[in-house]
Write a protein that holds these residues in place. Structure first.
Motif, PDB file in Angstrom:
ATOM      1  N   UNK A  72     -27.977 -19.809  -7.793  1.00 34.72           N
ATOM      2  CA  UNK A  72     -29.082 -20.256  -8.638  1.00 34.72           C
ATOM      3  C   UNK A  72     -30.280 -20.599  -7.774  1.00 34.72           C
ATOM      4  N   UNK A  73     -31.470 -20.473  -8.368  1.00 39.03           N
ATOM      5  CA  UNK A  73     -32.702 -20.762  -7.634  1.00 39.03           C
ATOM      6  C   UNK A  73     -33.718 -21.381  -8.578  1.00 39.03           C
ATOM      7  N   UNK A  74     -34.472 -22.358  -8.054  1.00 41.81           N
ATOM      8  CA  UNK A  74     -35.566 -22.994  -8.786  1.00 41.81           C
ATOM      9  C   UNK A  74     -36.876 -22.471  -8.217  1.00 41.81           C
ATOM     10  N   UNK A  75     -37.775 -22.017  -9.085  1.00 42.46           N
ATOM     11  CA  UNK A  75     -39.064 -21.472  -8.657  1.00 42.46           C
ATOM     12  C   UNK A  75     -40.185 -22.239  -9.352  1.00 42.46           C
ATOM     13  N   UNK A  76     -40.985 -22.943  -8.552  1.00 39.70           N
ATOM     14  CA  UNK A  76     -42.139 -23.654  -9.098  1.00 39.70           C
ATOM     15  C   UNK A  76     -43.447 -23.011  -8.654  1.00 39.70           C
ATOM     16  N   UNK A  77     -43.410 -22.354  -7.500  1.00 42.80           N
ATOM     17  CA  UNK A  77     -44.600 -21.722  -6.933  1.00 42.80           C
ATOM     18  C   UNK A  77     -44.711 -20.299  -7.477  1.00 42.80           C
ATOM     19  N   UNK A  78     -45.707 -20.059  -8.307  1.00 45.86           N
ATOM     20  CA  UNK A  78     -45.850 -18.727  -8.893  1.00 45.86           C
ATOM     21  C   UNK A  78     -46.259 -17.690  -7.855  1.00 45.86           C
ATOM     22  N   UNK A  80     -44.777 -17.521  -4.949  1.00 35.76           N
ATOM     23  CA  UNK A  80     -43.457 -17.075  -4.487  1.00 35.76           C
ATOM     24  C   UNK A  80     -42.851 -16.122  -5.507  1.00 35.76           C
ATOM     25  N   UNK A  81     -43.008 -16.461  -6.787  1.00 37.64           N
ATOM     26  CA  UNK A  81     -42.493 -15.587  -7.847  1.00 37.64           C
ATOM     27  C   UNK A  81     -43.112 -14.199  -7.743  1.00 37.64           C
ATOM     28  N   UNK A  82     -44.428 -14.156  -7.564  1.00 37.28           N
ATOM     29  CA  UNK A  82     -45.136 -12.879  -7.494  1.00 37.28           C
ATOM     30  C   UNK A  82     -44.739 -12.076  -6.260  1.00 37.28           C
ATOM     31  N   UNK A  83     -44.522 -12.776  -5.146  1.00 36.63           N
ATOM     32  CA  UNK A  83     -44.262 -12.092  -3.876  1.00 36.63           C
ATOM     33  C   UNK A  83     -42.817 -11.628  -3.723  1.00 36.63           C
ATOM     34  N   UNK A  84     -41.930 -12.092  -4.588  1.00 32.27           N
ATOM     35  CA  UNK A  84     -40.509 -11.762  -4.460  1.00 32.27           C
ATOM     36  C   UNK A  84     -40.141 -10.642  -5.424  1.00 32.27           C
ATOM     37  N   UNK A  85     -39.448  -9.648  -4.926  1.00 29.62           N
ATOM     38  CA  UNK A  85     -39.036  -8.534  -5.779  1.00 29.62           C
ATOM     39  C   UNK A  85     -38.125  -9.031  -6.903  1.00 29.62           C
ATOM     40  N   UNK A  86     -38.316  -8.466  -8.084  1.00 28.60           N
ATOM     41  CA  UNK A  86     -37.505  -8.862  -9.233  1.00 28.60           C
ATOM     42  C   UNK A  86     -36.020  -8.664  -8.958  1.00 28.60           C
ATOM     43  N   UNK A  87     -35.679  -7.576  -8.275  1.00 31.61           N
ATOM     44  CA  UNK A  87     -34.272  -7.296  -7.985  1.00 31.61           C
ATOM     45  C   UNK A  87     -33.676  -8.349  -7.054  1.00 31.61           C
ATOM     46  N   UNK A  88     -34.517  -8.900  -6.177  1.00 30.16           N
ATOM     47  CA  UNK A  88     -34.039  -9.956  -5.270  1.00 30.16           C
ATOM     48  C   UNK A  88     -33.751 -11.228  -6.062  1.00 30.16           C
ATOM     49  N   UNK A  89     -34.676 -11.610  -6.943  1.00 31.77           N
ATOM     50  CA  UNK A  89     -34.460 -12.803  -7.760  1.00 31.77           C
ATOM     51  C   UNK A  89     -33.258 -12.626  -8.683  1.00 31.77           C
ATOM     52  N   UNK A 110     -44.294 -10.222 -13.088  1.00 33.35           N
ATOM     53  CA  UNK A 110     -43.036 -10.402 -12.368  1.00 33.35           C
ATOM     54  C   UNK A 110     -42.007 -11.109 -13.249  1.00 33.35           C
ATOM     55  N   UNK A 111     -42.456 -12.075 -14.044  1.00 32.56           N
ATOM     56  CA  UNK A 111     -41.540 -12.776 -14.947  1.00 32.56           C
ATOM     57  C   UNK A 111     -40.920 -11.795 -15.944  1.00 32.56           C
ATOM     58  N   UNK A 112     -41.733 -10.874 -16.440  1.00 31.43           N
ATOM     59  CA  UNK A 112     -41.248  -9.832 -17.352  1.00 31.43           C
ATOM     60  C   UNK A 112     -40.154  -9.000 -16.676  1.00 31.43           C
TER      61      UNK A 112
END
Length: 231
Positions: A72-78, A80-89, A110-112
Motif C-alpha cells: 500500500x502507498x499514500x500519495x499526497x504530492x500530486x 509525485x503522482x504525475x511523475x510516477x507511471x500508472x503501472x508502477x503505482x 494520471x489518476x484516471x
C-alpha cells in the motif's frame, strides 16, 4: 528533559483504533474491510470539511493494509503522482490519494490511468476530497470513475459529543478523565478531535513517565510546555 518532552509529545501514527468514529461508524467499518481487501469495489472516496479526519483515515487504511500483508502507498504530492507511471503505482494493492479535488490536469490524467490499472488487477484506490465526486472540479471521466465506488462523507464530531467521546477513548486506553480535565482541555486546547486525542495521548504518556495522576494542573503544565516547544 526537553528531549523527554519532545518524545512524549510525538504524535501516535494514525490508525483506525485512534480515530473516534462519532457519526462515521459505518464509514470506519467499511474502510477497515476495504484496507484488508475484503470489499468488492475498486474505489472508495471519503470527503468532508478540513479537520474532519480524511487524511487520518487514508494513513490508517494504508497502515492497516500493510499490517494485513498487502502492499500500500499514500500519495499526497500530486507532483509525485504525475511523475510516477500508472503501472508502477498499480503494483500496490491499495493506493491512497489525498486531496484529489486539487489535482491539476496532469494529475487528473494520471489518476484516471491509475484507477483503470488498479481495476484491471482487482486492486483498490482510496481517495479523499473536500466534496463528493459529482461536485469535484475534475474531468468528467475522472469524476465518473471516482463515483463508481463507495462514497462517504466524513462528518466532524459535534462539540456536544466530544466530552463523551474523549471519556470513551481514554477508558479504552485504561485511564479516566474527570469533568474538570475535559472542560479545561476543550477550553484551552485545539478543538479538532485529532489535536484533542494527540494531546490526551501525550498527556497519558507524560502521566506514566512522571507517575502523576491526570489532573487539571498536569494538563495545564503539559499544554504550556507544548506551546513553548512550538514557538
Amino acid at each position: 528533559m526537553e528531549q523527554l518532552v519532545l518524545d512524549l509529545a510525538a504524535p501516535e501514527p494514525p490508525s483506525f483504533a485512534n480515530f473516534v468514529p462519532g457519526p462515521n461508524a459505518e464509514a470506519l467499518g467499511v474502510l477497515a474491510r476495504f484496507a484488508a481487501g475484503a470489499v468488492a469495489e475498486t474505489g472508495v472516496v471519503v470527503w468532508g470539511a478540513a479537520g474532519s479526519g480524511k487524511t487520518h483515515l487514508l494513513h490508517a487504511a494504508v497502515a492497516a493494509a500493510l499490517a494485513a500483508g498487502r502492499s500500500a502507498i499514500y500519495v499526497a504530492d500530486h507532483g509525485v503522482l504525475t511523475a510516477t507511471e500508472a503501472e508502477v503505482l498499480a503494483r500496490h494493492e491499495l493506493v491512497a490519494v489525498d486531496s484529489v479535488d486539487a489535482a491539476n490536469a496532469d494529475a487528473q490524467g494520471k489518476l484516471f490511468s491509475v484507477f483503470n490499472a488498479l481495476r484491471a488487477r482487482g486492486r483498490n484506490l482510496l481517495a479523499a476530497s473536500s466534496a463528493p465526486p459529482a461536485a469535484l472540479p475534475l474531468r468528467e471521466d475522472v469524476r465518473t470513475r471516482l463515483g463508481w465506488g463507495l462514497v462517504f462523507e466524513i462528518l466532524p464530531l459535534a462539540d456536544s459529543d466530544k466530552p463523551a467521546a474523549l471519556v470513551a477513548w481514554a477508558q479504552q486506553r485504561g485511564f479516566g478523565l474527570s469533568d474538570d480535565v475535559i472542560r479545561y482541555l476543550l477550553a484551552h486546547g485545539r478543538r479538532d478531535m485529532a489535536s484533542l486525542l494527540a494531546t490526551l495521548a501525550a498527556l497519558d504518556r507524560h502521566s506514566l513517565a512522571t507517575k502523576r495522576a491526570i489532573t487539571v494542573p498536569l494538563l495545564r503544565d503539559w499544554i504550556q510546555r507544548d506551546f513553548r516547544l512550538e514557538r
